[in-house]
Scaffold this motif. Structure first.
Motif, PDB file in Angstrom:
ATOM      1  N   ALA A 158      43.573  19.295  39.919  1.00 58.50           N
ATOM      2  CA  ALA A 158      44.408  19.526  38.773  1.00 58.50           C
ATOM      3  C   ALA A 158      43.983  18.523  37.798  1.00 58.50           C
ATOM      4  N   GLN A 159      43.477  17.408  38.062  1.00 59.73           N
ATOM      5  CA  GLN A 159      42.951  16.293  36.931  1.00 59.73           C
ATOM      6  C   GLN A 159      41.905  16.783  36.326  1.00 59.73           C
ATOM      7  N   TRP A 160      40.960  17.529  37.357  1.00 57.77           N
ATOM      8  CA  TRP A 160      39.679  17.857  36.476  1.00 57.77           C
ATOM      9  C   TRP A 160      39.761  19.085  35.710  1.00 57.77           C
ATOM     10  N   ALA A 161      40.853  19.913  35.630  1.00 58.03           N
ATOM     11  CA  ALA A 161      41.097  21.265  35.054  1.00 58.03           C
ATOM     12  C   ALA A 161      40.626  20.997  33.468  1.00 58.03           C
ATOM     13  N   GLU A 162      41.052  19.872  32.904  1.00 53.09           N
ATOM     14  CA  GLU A 162      40.533  19.828  31.392  1.00 53.09           C
ATOM     15  C   GLU A 162      39.133  19.672  31.299  1.00 53.09           C
ATOM     16  N   SER A 163      38.559  18.825  32.113  1.00 55.57           N
ATOM     17  CA  SER A 163      37.335  18.469  31.910  1.00 55.57           C
ATOM     18  C   SER A 163      36.246  19.538  32.085  1.00 55.57           C
ATOM     19  N   ALA A 164      36.803  20.164  33.162  1.00 57.09           N
ATOM     20  CA  ALA A 164      36.140  21.581  33.431  1.00 57.09           C
ATOM     21  C   ALA A 164      35.800  22.475  32.487  1.00 57.09           C
ATOM     22  N   ARG A 165      36.415  22.447  31.442  1.00 58.14           N
ATOM     23  CA  ARG A 165      36.284  23.251  30.128  1.00 58.14           C
ATOM     24  C   ARG A 165      34.605  22.890  29.416  1.00 58.14           C
ATOM     25  N   LEU A 166      34.536  21.582  29.632  1.00 57.51           N
ATOM     26  CA  LEU A 166      33.324  21.054  28.944  1.00 57.51           C
ATOM     27  C   LEU A 166      32.283  21.362  29.513  1.00 57.51           C
ATOM     28  N   MET A 167      32.359  21.583  30.721  1.00 54.49           N
ATOM     29  CA  MET A 167      31.432  21.880  31.921  1.00 54.49           C
ATOM     30  C   MET A 167      31.241  23.382  32.271  1.00 54.49           C
ATOM     31  N   SER A 168      31.646  24.173  31.441  1.00 57.95           N
ATOM     32  CA  SER A 168      31.815  25.318  32.021  1.00 57.95           C
ATOM     33  C   SER A 168      30.562  26.293  31.822  1.00 57.95           C
ATOM     34  N   LEU A 169      29.623  25.958  31.295  1.00 60.44           N
ATOM     35  CA  LEU A 169      28.327  26.683  31.046  1.00 60.44           C
ATOM     36  C   LEU A 169      27.628  26.362  32.127  1.00 60.44           C
ATOM     37  N   TYR A 170      26.991  27.513  32.680  1.00 59.89           N
ATOM     38  CA  TYR A 170      26.079  27.440  33.774  1.00 59.89           C
ATOM     39  C   TYR A 170      24.741  27.823  32.974  1.00 59.89           C
ATOM     40  N   GLN A 171      23.747  27.082  33.695  1.00 57.43           N
ATOM     41  CA  GLN A 171      22.293  27.188  32.794  1.00 57.43           C
ATOM     42  C   GLN A 171      21.189  27.703  33.660  1.00 57.43           C
ATOM     43  N   ALA A 172      20.434  28.849  33.594  1.00 55.85           N
ATOM     44  CA  ALA A 172      19.217  29.214  34.332  1.00 55.85           C
ATOM     45  C   ALA A 172      18.374  28.032  35.063  1.00 55.85           C
ATOM     46  N   GLY A 173      18.087  28.339  36.381  1.00 57.25           N
ATOM     47  CA  GLY A 173      17.470  27.100  37.135  1.00 57.25           C
ATOM     48  C   GLY A 173      18.374  26.312  37.914  1.00 57.25           C
ATOM     49  N   GLU A 174      19.764  25.980  37.293  1.00 63.33           N
ATOM     50  CA  GLU A 174      20.551  25.452  38.018  1.00 63.33           C
ATOM     51  C   GLU A 174      20.972  26.104  39.452  1.00 63.33           C
ATOM     52  N   ILE A 175      21.785  25.171  40.210  1.00 62.25           N
ATOM     53  CA  ILE A 175      22.135  25.967  41.470  1.00 62.25           C
ATOM     54  C   ILE A 175      23.641  26.218  41.350  1.00 62.25           C
ATOM     55  N   THR A 176      23.930  27.453  41.978  1.00 59.15           N
ATOM     56  CA  THR A 176      25.467  27.457  42.163  1.00 59.15           C
ATOM     57  C   THR A 176      25.990  28.358  43.371  1.00 59.15           C
ATOM     58  N   GLY A 177      27.049  28.367  43.610  1.00 53.97           N
ATOM     59  CA  GLY A 177      27.483  29.075  44.933  1.00 53.97           C
ATOM     60  C   GLY A 177      27.674  30.639  44.353  1.00 53.97           C
ATOM     61  N   PRO A 178      28.115  31.419  45.325  1.00 53.68           N
ATOM     62  CA  PRO A 178      28.039  32.987  44.884  1.00 53.68           C
ATOM     63  C   PRO A 178      29.180  33.323  43.912  1.00 53.68           C
ATOM     64  N   GLY A 179      28.825  34.547  43.319  1.00 51.75           N
ATOM     65  CA  GLY A 179      29.819  34.678  42.085  1.00 51.75           C
ATOM     66  C   GLY A 179      29.280  35.768  41.185  1.00 51.75           C
ATOM     67  N   THR A 180      29.853  35.889  40.103  1.00 48.41           N
ATOM     68  CA  THR A 180      29.168  36.792  39.153  1.00 48.41           C
ATOM     69  C   THR A 180      29.000  35.971  37.818  1.00 48.41           C
ATOM     70  N   LEU A 181      28.139  35.861  37.258  1.00 47.35           N
ATOM     71  CA  LEU A 181      27.983  35.143  35.956  1.00 47.35           C
ATOM     72  C   LEU A 181      27.664  35.908  34.738  1.00 47.35           C
ATOM     73  N   VAL A 182      28.211  35.614  33.756  1.00 46.82           N
ATOM     74  CA  VAL A 182      28.004  36.664  32.339  1.00 46.82           C
ATOM     75  C   VAL A 182      27.139  35.969  31.444  1.00 46.82           C
ATOM     76  N   CYS A 183      26.128  36.577  30.924  1.00 46.76           N
ATOM     77  CA  CYS A 183      25.102  35.918  30.164  1.00 46.76           C
ATOM     78  C   CYS A 183      25.855  35.737  28.690  1.00 46.76           C
ATOM     79  N   ASP A 184      25.808  34.553  28.292  1.00 54.01           N
ATOM     80  CA  ASP A 184      26.429  33.986  27.082  1.00 54.01           C
ATOM     81  C   ASP A 184      26.043  34.834  25.731  1.00 54.01           C
ATOM     82  N   ARG A 185      24.604  35.055  25.992  1.00 55.69           N
ATOM     83  CA  ARG A 185      24.015  35.801  24.774  1.00 55.69           C
ATOM     84  C   ARG A 185      24.105  37.377  24.707  1.00 55.69           C
ATOM     85  N   CYS A 186      24.014  38.061  25.926  1.00 52.50           N
ATOM     86  CA  CYS A 186      24.352  39.670  25.602  1.00 52.50           C
ATOM     87  C   CYS A 186      25.682  39.923  26.531  1.00 52.50           C
TER      88      CYS A 186
END
Length: 179
Positions: free
Chosen positions: A117-145
Protein backbone atom coordinates in the motif's frame (compact mmCIF):
# COMPACT_ATOMS: atom_id res chain seq x y z
CA UNK A 1 22.72 -11.28 -25.38
CA UNK A 2 26.23 -12.71 -25.33
CA UNK A 3 27.13 -16.30 -24.52
CA UNK A 4 28.47 -15.10 -21.15
CA UNK A 5 24.94 -13.93 -20.30
CA UNK A 6 23.61 -17.46 -20.78
CA UNK A 7 23.81 -20.26 -18.28
CA UNK A 8 23.19 -23.80 -19.56
CA UNK A 9 21.18 -22.42 -22.49
CA UNK A 10 19.00 -20.14 -20.36
CA UNK A 11 19.22 -16.46 -19.54
CA UNK A 12 21.12 -16.03 -16.27
CA UNK A 13 19.07 -13.01 -15.18
CA UNK A 14 15.74 -14.75 -15.89
CA UNK A 15 16.87 -17.64 -13.69
CA UNK A 16 18.09 -15.15 -11.10
CA UNK A 17 14.72 -13.35 -11.07
CA UNK A 18 12.92 -16.58 -10.22
CA UNK A 19 15.58 -17.62 -7.69
CA UNK A 20 15.59 -14.20 -5.99
CA UNK A 21 11.78 -14.17 -5.77
CA UNK A 22 11.81 -17.71 -4.33
CA UNK A 23 14.50 -16.89 -1.77
CA UNK A 24 12.74 -13.67 -0.78
CA UNK A 25 9.57 -15.69 -0.17
CA UNK A 26 11.52 -18.16 1.98
CA UNK A 27 13.00 -15.30 4.03
CA UNK A 28 9.57 -13.69 4.45
CA UNK A 29 8.18 -16.95 5.82
CA UNK A 30 11.07 -17.09 8.31
CA UNK A 31 10.61 -13.45 9.31
CA UNK A 32 6.87 -13.85 9.91
CA UNK A 33 7.63 -16.13 12.84
CA UNK A 34 9.76 -13.41 14.46
CA UNK A 35 8.18 -10.10 13.42
CA UNK A 36 6.29 -8.35 10.66
CA UNK A 37 8.32 -8.71 7.44
CA UNK A 38 9.59 -5.74 5.51
CA UNK A 39 9.76 -6.70 1.86
CA UNK A 40 12.31 -4.13 0.72
CA UNK A 41 14.77 -5.01 3.50
CA UNK A 42 14.36 -8.72 2.84
CA UNK A 43 14.79 -8.33 -0.89
CA UNK A 44 17.93 -6.31 -0.25
CA UNK A 45 19.32 -9.01 2.01
CA UNK A 46 18.61 -11.70 -0.58
CA UNK A 47 20.19 -9.53 -3.28
CA UNK A 48 23.31 -8.91 -1.19
CA UNK A 49 23.58 -12.59 -0.28
CA UNK A 50 23.46 -13.62 -3.95
CA UNK A 51 26.30 -11.15 -4.63
CA UNK A 52 28.31 -12.48 -1.69
CA UNK A 53 27.88 -16.03 -2.99
CA UNK A 54 29.15 -14.88 -6.39
CA UNK A 55 25.91 -15.89 -8.10
CA UNK A 56 25.46 -12.38 -9.54
CA UNK A 57 27.54 -9.26 -9.88
CA UNK A 58 26.39 -6.24 -7.85
CA UNK A 59 25.04 -4.63 -11.05
CA UNK A 60 23.12 -7.78 -12.05
CA UNK A 61 21.69 -8.24 -8.55
CA UNK A 62 20.56 -4.61 -8.43
CA UNK A 63 18.84 -4.99 -11.81
CA UNK A 64 17.04 -8.18 -10.79
CA UNK A 65 15.91 -6.77 -7.44
CA UNK A 66 14.72 -3.59 -9.19
CA UNK A 67 12.70 -5.74 -11.62
CA UNK A 68 11.10 -7.69 -8.76
CA UNK A 69 10.35 -4.52 -6.79
CA UNK A 70 8.84 -2.89 -9.88
CA UNK A 71 6.60 -5.90 -10.55
CA UNK A 72 5.50 -6.13 -6.90
CA UNK A 73 4.73 -2.39 -6.84
CA UNK A 74 2.82 -2.63 -10.11
CA UNK A 75 0.77 -5.55 -8.75
CA UNK A 76 0.15 -3.68 -5.50
CA UNK A 77 -1.02 -0.59 -7.33
CA UNK A 78 -3.36 -2.66 -9.48
CA UNK A 79 -4.81 -4.50 -6.45
CA UNK A 80 -5.15 -1.24 -4.45
CA UNK A 81 -6.87 0.60 -7.31
CA UNK A 82 -9.17 -2.17 -8.53
CA UNK A 83 -9.60 -4.58 -5.64
CA UNK A 84 -9.36 -7.33 -8.24
CA UNK A 85 -7.55 -10.63 -7.91
CA UNK A 86 -3.83 -10.93 -8.68
CA UNK A 87 -4.70 -13.33 -11.50
CA UNK A 88 -6.39 -10.43 -13.32
CA UNK A 89 -3.14 -8.47 -13.16
CA UNK A 90 -1.29 -11.38 -14.75
CA UNK A 91 -3.88 -11.40 -17.59
CA UNK A 92 -3.43 -15.10 -18.24
CA UNK A 93 -5.39 -18.18 -17.35
CA UNK A 94 -3.61 -20.38 -14.87
CA UNK A 95 -3.09 -23.06 -17.54
CA UNK A 96 -0.89 -20.73 -19.60
CA UNK A 97 1.64 -19.98 -16.91
CA UNK A 98 3.85 -21.95 -14.61
CA UNK A 99 1.79 -22.63 -11.49
CA UNK A 100 4.82 -22.45 -9.24
CA UNK A 101 5.62 -18.91 -10.40
CA UNK A 102 2.09 -17.66 -9.74
CA UNK A 103 2.03 -19.31 -6.32
CA UNK A 104 5.39 -17.86 -5.37
CA UNK A 105 4.54 -14.36 -6.60
CA UNK A 106 1.09 -14.44 -4.98
CA UNK A 107 2.56 -15.46 -1.60
CA UNK A 108 5.09 -12.64 -1.72
CA UNK A 109 2.36 -10.16 -2.72
CA UNK A 110 0.00 -11.41 0.01
CA UNK A 111 2.66 -11.42 2.71
CA UNK A 112 3.75 -7.89 1.94
CA UNK A 113 0.32 -6.29 1.55
CA UNK A 114 1.07 -3.66 4.23
CA UNK A 115 4.21 -2.54 2.44
CA UNK A 116 2.50 -2.70 -0.94
CA UNK A 117 0.00 0.00 0.00
CA UNK A 118 2.89 2.37 0.79
CA UNK A 119 4.55 1.58 -2.53
CA UNK A 120 1.47 2.24 -4.67
CA UNK A 121 2.29 5.91 -5.15
CA UNK A 122 5.92 5.34 -6.06
CA UNK A 123 4.84 2.64 -8.52
CA UNK A 124 3.51 5.33 -10.85
CA UNK A 125 7.06 6.58 -11.32
CA UNK A 126 8.35 3.14 -12.16
CA UNK A 127 5.47 1.98 -14.34
CA UNK A 128 7.35 1.85 -17.62
CA UNK A 129 8.88 -1.42 -18.70
CA UNK A 130 11.83 -1.37 -21.10
CA UNK A 131 12.89 -3.87 -23.74
CA UNK A 132 15.72 -6.01 -22.40
CA UNK A 133 14.46 -5.88 -18.81
CA UNK A 134 13.06 -8.98 -17.13
CA UNK A 135 9.47 -9.31 -15.98
CA UNK A 136 7.01 -11.96 -14.95
CA UNK A 137 4.14 -13.17 -17.14
CA UNK A 138 1.58 -10.71 -18.46
CA UNK A 139 0.54 -8.48 -21.31
CA UNK A 140 2.60 -5.38 -22.07
CA UNK A 141 1.41 -2.58 -24.37
CA UNK A 142 3.87 -0.67 -26.53
CA UNK A 143 4.01 2.96 -25.44
CA UNK A 144 4.64 4.04 -29.05
CA UNK A 145 2.08 2.09 -31.13
CA UNK A 146 -0.19 0.28 -28.65
CA UNK A 147 0.66 -3.23 -29.88
CA UNK A 148 0.48 -5.96 -27.25
CA UNK A 149 3.30 -8.28 -26.25
CA UNK A 150 2.22 -11.40 -24.35
CA UNK A 151 4.69 -13.00 -21.96
CA UNK A 152 3.59 -16.43 -20.71
CA UNK A 153 6.55 -16.90 -18.35
CA UNK A 154 9.34 -14.89 -16.76
CA UNK A 155 11.65 -13.55 -19.43
CA UNK A 156 13.29 -10.60 -21.11
CA UNK A 157 11.01 -8.01 -22.66
CA UNK A 158 11.51 -7.94 -26.42
CA UNK A 159 11.28 -4.80 -28.56
CA UNK A 160 7.81 -4.25 -30.04
CA UNK A 161 7.26 -6.62 -32.95
CA UNK A 162 5.17 -3.99 -34.76
CA UNK A 163 7.22 -0.79 -34.47
CA UNK A 164 10.45 -1.67 -32.65
CA UNK A 165 9.44 0.43 -29.64
CA UNK A 166 11.24 -0.25 -26.37
CA UNK A 167 8.90 1.21 -23.73
CA UNK A 168 5.81 -0.62 -22.44
CA UNK A 169 3.08 -0.45 -19.82
CA UNK A 170 1.35 -3.47 -18.32
CA UNK A 171 -2.13 -3.71 -19.81
CA UNK A 172 -4.93 -3.08 -17.33
CA UNK A 173 -7.64 -5.74 -17.60
CA UNK A 174 -11.11 -4.82 -18.69
CA UNK A 175 -13.70 -4.72 -15.91
CA UNK A 176 -15.75 -7.85 -15.51
CA UNK A 177 -13.18 -10.60 -15.99
CA UNK A 178 -9.68 -11.71 -16.67
CA UNK A 179 -9.49 -11.83 -20.44
Amino acid sequence: MSESDKHDGTDKLVDAYEQMLKRTHERIEQAQQESAPRFRDLLGKVRDHMVELGELSREEANKVSDYIERDIKDAAQYIAETGDDLRDWWRFDLELMEQRMLDMFARVADQTSLNLAQWAESARLMSLYQAGEITGPGTLVCDRCGAETHLVKTGRIPACADCGGTLFRRRAPEKGGAG
